[in-house]
Design a protein around this motif. Structure first.
Motif, PDB file in Angstrom:
ATOM      1  N   ILE A  33      16.884  -1.617 -20.118  1.00 23.65           N
ATOM      2  CA  ILE A  33      17.794  -0.817 -18.938  1.00 23.65           C
ATOM      3  C   ILE A  33      19.271  -1.289 -19.712  1.00 23.65           C
ATOM      4  CG2 ILE A  33      18.035  -1.812 -16.874  1.00 23.65           C
ATOM      5  CD1 ILE A  33      15.649  -1.069 -16.568  1.00 23.65           C
ATOM      6  N   SER A  34      19.887  -1.672 -20.321  1.00 23.59           N
ATOM      7  CA  SER A  34      20.871  -1.800 -21.080  1.00 23.59           C
ATOM      8  C   SER A  34      20.918  -0.807 -22.686  1.00 23.59           C
ATOM      9  CB  SER A  34      21.470  -3.502 -21.944  1.00 23.59           C
ATOM     10  OG  SER A  34      20.646  -3.224 -22.786  1.00 23.59           O
ATOM     11  N   ARG A  35      19.977  -0.257 -22.610  1.00 27.66           N
ATOM     12  CA  ARG A  35      20.196   0.784 -23.760  1.00 27.66           C
ATOM     13  C   ARG A  35      20.633   0.462 -24.905  1.00 27.66           C
ATOM     14  NH1 ARG A  35      17.061   3.552 -23.379  1.00 27.66           N
ATOM     15  NH2 ARG A  35      17.515   5.011 -24.138  1.00 27.66           N
ATOM     16  N   ASP A  36      20.413  -0.188 -24.939  1.00 28.11           N
ATOM     17  CA  ASP A  36      20.454  -1.483 -26.207  1.00 28.11           C
ATOM     18  C   ASP A  36      19.887  -0.863 -27.958  1.00 28.11           C
ATOM     19  OD1 ASP A  36      19.440  -2.822 -25.496  1.00 28.11           O
ATOM     20  OD2 ASP A  36      20.433  -5.018 -26.216  1.00 28.11           O
ATOM     21  N   GLY A  37      19.154  -0.552 -27.084  1.00 23.68           N
ATOM     22  CA  GLY A  37      17.657  -0.155 -28.601  1.00 23.68           C
ATOM     23  C   GLY A  37      16.513  -1.299 -28.511  1.00 23.68           C
ATOM     24  N   CYS A  38      16.701  -2.374 -27.691  1.00 17.33           N
ATOM     25  CA  CYS A  38      15.911  -3.186 -27.804  1.00 17.33           C
ATOM     26  C   CYS A  38      15.080  -4.273 -26.200  1.00 17.33           C
ATOM     27  CB  CYS A  38      16.061  -4.771 -28.246  1.00 17.33           C
ATOM     28  SG  CYS A  38      15.678  -4.134 -30.026  1.00 17.33           S
ATOM     29  N   VAL A  39      13.616  -4.356 -25.346  1.00 15.18           N
ATOM     30  CA  VAL A  39      14.053  -4.529 -24.113  1.00 15.18           C
ATOM     31  C   VAL A  39      14.196  -6.391 -24.631  1.00 15.18           C
ATOM     32  CG1 VAL A  39      12.051  -4.994 -22.408  1.00 15.18           C
ATOM     33  CG2 VAL A  39      11.978  -2.834 -23.977  1.00 15.18           C
ATOM     34  N   ASP A  40      15.065  -6.953 -23.635  1.00 14.89           N
ATOM     35  CA  ASP A  40      15.405  -8.290 -24.305  1.00 14.89           C
ATOM     36  C   ASP A  40      15.733  -9.122 -23.408  1.00 14.89           C
ATOM     37  OD1 ASP A  40      17.653  -7.044 -24.141  1.00 14.89           O
ATOM     38  OD2 ASP A  40      18.238  -7.450 -25.827  1.00 14.89           O
ATOM     39  N   LEU A  41      16.490 -10.409 -23.082  1.00 17.58           N
ATOM     40  CA  LEU A  41      16.849 -10.965 -22.003  1.00 17.58           C
ATOM     41  C   LEU A  41      17.581 -10.193 -21.113  1.00 17.58           C
ATOM     42  CD1 LEU A  41      16.799 -13.705 -20.607  1.00 17.58           C
ATOM     43  CD2 LEU A  41      18.249 -14.771 -22.099  1.00 17.58           C
ATOM     44  N   SER A  42      18.494  -9.509 -21.371  1.00 22.47           N
ATOM     45  CA  SER A  42      19.752  -8.854 -20.903  1.00 22.47           C
ATOM     46  C   SER A  42      18.486  -7.828 -20.219  1.00 22.47           C
ATOM     47  CB  SER A  42      21.037  -8.110 -21.263  1.00 22.47           C
ATOM     48  OG  SER A  42      20.025  -7.611 -21.973  1.00 22.47           O
ATOM     49  N   ASP A  43      17.989  -7.079 -20.151  1.00 18.77           N
ATOM     50  CA  ASP A  43      17.170  -6.224 -19.323  1.00 18.77           C
ATOM     51  C   ASP A  43      16.939  -6.995 -18.198  1.00 18.77           C
ATOM     52  OD1 ASP A  43      18.322  -3.896 -20.862  1.00 18.77           O
ATOM     53  OD2 ASP A  43      16.787  -4.797 -22.396  1.00 18.77           O
ATOM     54  N   LEU A  44      16.134  -7.567 -18.405  1.00 22.01           N
ATOM     55  CA  LEU A  44      15.040  -8.387 -18.391  1.00 22.01           C
ATOM     56  C   LEU A  44      15.968  -8.862 -16.764  1.00 22.01           C
ATOM     57  CD1 LEU A  44      12.597 -10.255 -17.246  1.00 22.01           C
ATOM     58  CD2 LEU A  44      12.538 -11.751 -19.566  1.00 22.01           C
ATOM     59  N   VAL A  45      16.758  -9.708 -17.021  1.00 22.64           N
ATOM     60  CA  VAL A  45      17.695 -10.555 -15.906  1.00 22.64           C
ATOM     61  C   VAL A  45      18.311  -9.471 -14.914  1.00 22.64           C
ATOM     62  CG1 VAL A  45      19.881 -10.977 -15.601  1.00 22.64           C
ATOM     63  CG2 VAL A  45      18.609 -12.446 -17.097  1.00 22.64           C
ATOM     64  N   CYS A  48       8.627  -5.814 -17.704  1.00 21.69           N
ATOM     65  CA  CYS A  48      10.028  -5.954 -18.794  1.00 21.69           C
ATOM     66  C   CYS A  48       9.367  -7.399 -18.985  1.00 21.69           C
ATOM     67  CB  CYS A  48      11.132  -6.263 -16.956  1.00 21.69           C
ATOM     68  SG  CYS A  48      13.003  -6.017 -18.797  1.00 21.69           S
ATOM     69  N   HIS A  49       8.388  -8.045 -18.309  1.00 23.02           N
ATOM     70  CA  HIS A  49       8.502  -9.352 -19.268  1.00 23.02           C
ATOM     71  C   HIS A  49       7.458  -9.136 -20.573  1.00 23.02           C
ATOM     72  CE1 HIS A  49       6.090 -13.062 -19.846  1.00 23.02           C
ATOM     73  NE2 HIS A  49       7.772 -13.922 -19.518  1.00 23.02           N
ATOM     74  N   ASN A  50       6.688  -8.404 -20.147  1.00 22.93           N
ATOM     75  CA  ASN A  50       5.734  -8.266 -21.144  1.00 22.93           C
ATOM     76  C   ASN A  50       6.981  -7.282 -22.548  1.00 22.93           C
ATOM     77  OD1 ASN A  50       3.884  -9.315 -19.699  1.00 22.93           O
ATOM     78  ND2 ASN A  50       2.901  -7.546 -18.856  1.00 22.93           N
ATOM     79  N   ASN A  51       7.200  -6.975 -22.375  1.00 22.71           N
ATOM     80  CA  ASN A  51       7.991  -6.054 -23.483  1.00 22.71           C
ATOM     81  C   ASN A  51       9.094  -7.170 -23.989  1.00 22.71           C
ATOM     82  OD1 ASN A  51       6.228  -3.739 -23.167  1.00 22.71           O
ATOM     83  ND2 ASN A  51       7.845  -2.191 -21.736  1.00 22.71           N
ATOM     84  N   THR A  52       9.374  -7.618 -23.150  1.00 21.82           N
ATOM     85  CA  THR A  52      10.192  -8.271 -23.884  1.00 21.82           C
ATOM     86  C   THR A  52      10.010  -9.799 -24.520  1.00 21.82           C
ATOM     87  OG1 THR A  52      12.108  -8.146 -21.334  1.00 21.82           O
ATOM     88  CG2 THR A  52      12.006 -10.546 -22.873  1.00 21.82           C
ATOM     89  N   SER A  53       8.711 -10.132 -24.546  1.00 23.51           N
ATOM     90  CA  SER A  53       7.601 -11.594 -25.266  1.00 23.51           C
ATOM     91  C   SER A  53       7.116 -10.828 -26.141  1.00 23.51           C
ATOM     92  CB  SER A  53       6.380 -11.807 -24.198  1.00 23.51           C
ATOM     93  OG  SER A  53       5.681 -10.738 -23.607  1.00 23.51           O
ATOM     94  N   ILE A  54       6.903  -9.111 -26.541  1.00 27.04           N
ATOM     95  CA  ILE A  54       6.554  -8.976 -27.423  1.00 27.04           C
ATOM     96  C   ILE A  54       7.353  -8.194 -28.531  1.00 27.04           C
ATOM     97  CG2 ILE A  54       4.278  -8.897 -27.086  1.00 27.04           C
ATOM     98  CD1 ILE A  54       4.908  -5.438 -26.579  1.00 27.04           C
ATOM     99  N   PHE A  55       9.087  -7.987 -28.120  1.00 30.31           N
ATOM    100  CA  PHE A  55      10.057  -7.743 -28.654  1.00 30.31           C
ATOM    101  C   PHE A  55      10.053  -6.449 -29.281  1.00 30.31           C
ATOM    102  CE2 PHE A  55       9.269 -12.132 -30.067  1.00 30.31           C
ATOM    103  CZ  PHE A  55      10.040 -13.027 -29.688  1.00 30.31           C
TER     104      PHE A  55
END
Length: 152
Positions: free
Chosen positions: A94-106, A139-146
């Motif tokens: 969502i944040s377009r920073d190149g990774c699916v991370d906590l900011s996207d999950l929030v 989103c959680h799944n993609n965050t959890s596998i970095f």
């Protein structure tokens, strides 16, 4: 809309496009492509990990055929996921920073709590026009596998 670019060493050209959601096909002509030259194809979407073609693709005239959906090996670093037998871009950036991370999950949690609806909502990862638990789980799944972009 997605941005599609062709790259040699640097960006050669960028086009915005909408693809046919039934067939998954987009027809794009690049004015700067040189016949007989090879370029990486780069796809950027509002909530997906930006993805590169696995290798430079040969262009004839100003176009080429390239199908990302035939297998994860079509993406540089195999950076795609199989869904229903088709290779798909990872979603959730969502944040377009190149990774699916906590900011996207929030961001997805916040929109899903409100059951936000409408087209083109970045937190709507499955494109059903509502941000809900399905999007949150994805989103959680993609965050959890970095999940992060991989550049050539």
């Amino acid at each position: 809309a997605s941005d599609i670019e062709i790259h040699a060493k640097d960006i050669i050209e960028t086009k915005k496009m909408l693809y046919d959601s039934i067939s998954g096909v987009a027809n794009i002509s690049f004015n700067s492509a040189v016949a007989g030259s090879s370029y990486y194809i780069f796809v950027s979407h509002r909530n997906s990990i930006s993805t590169w073609s696995s290798a430079p693709v040969l262009f004839s005239v100003n176009s080429t055929n390239y199908d990302f959906s035939t297998g994860v090996s079509q993406a540089f670093g195999n950076n795609m996921v199989l869904i229903g037998g088709k290779a798909s871009f990872y979603t959730g950036d969502i944040s377009r920073d190149g990774c699916v991370d906590l900011s996207d999950l929030v961001a997805v949690v916040n929109k899903s709590t409100l059951f936000t609806t409408g087209p083109y909502v970045p937190e709507d990862l499955n494109f059903d026009n509502i941000v809900d638990l399905t999007d949150l789980v994805g989103c959680h799944n993609n965050t959890s596998i970095f999940v992060c972009g991989i550049d050539p």
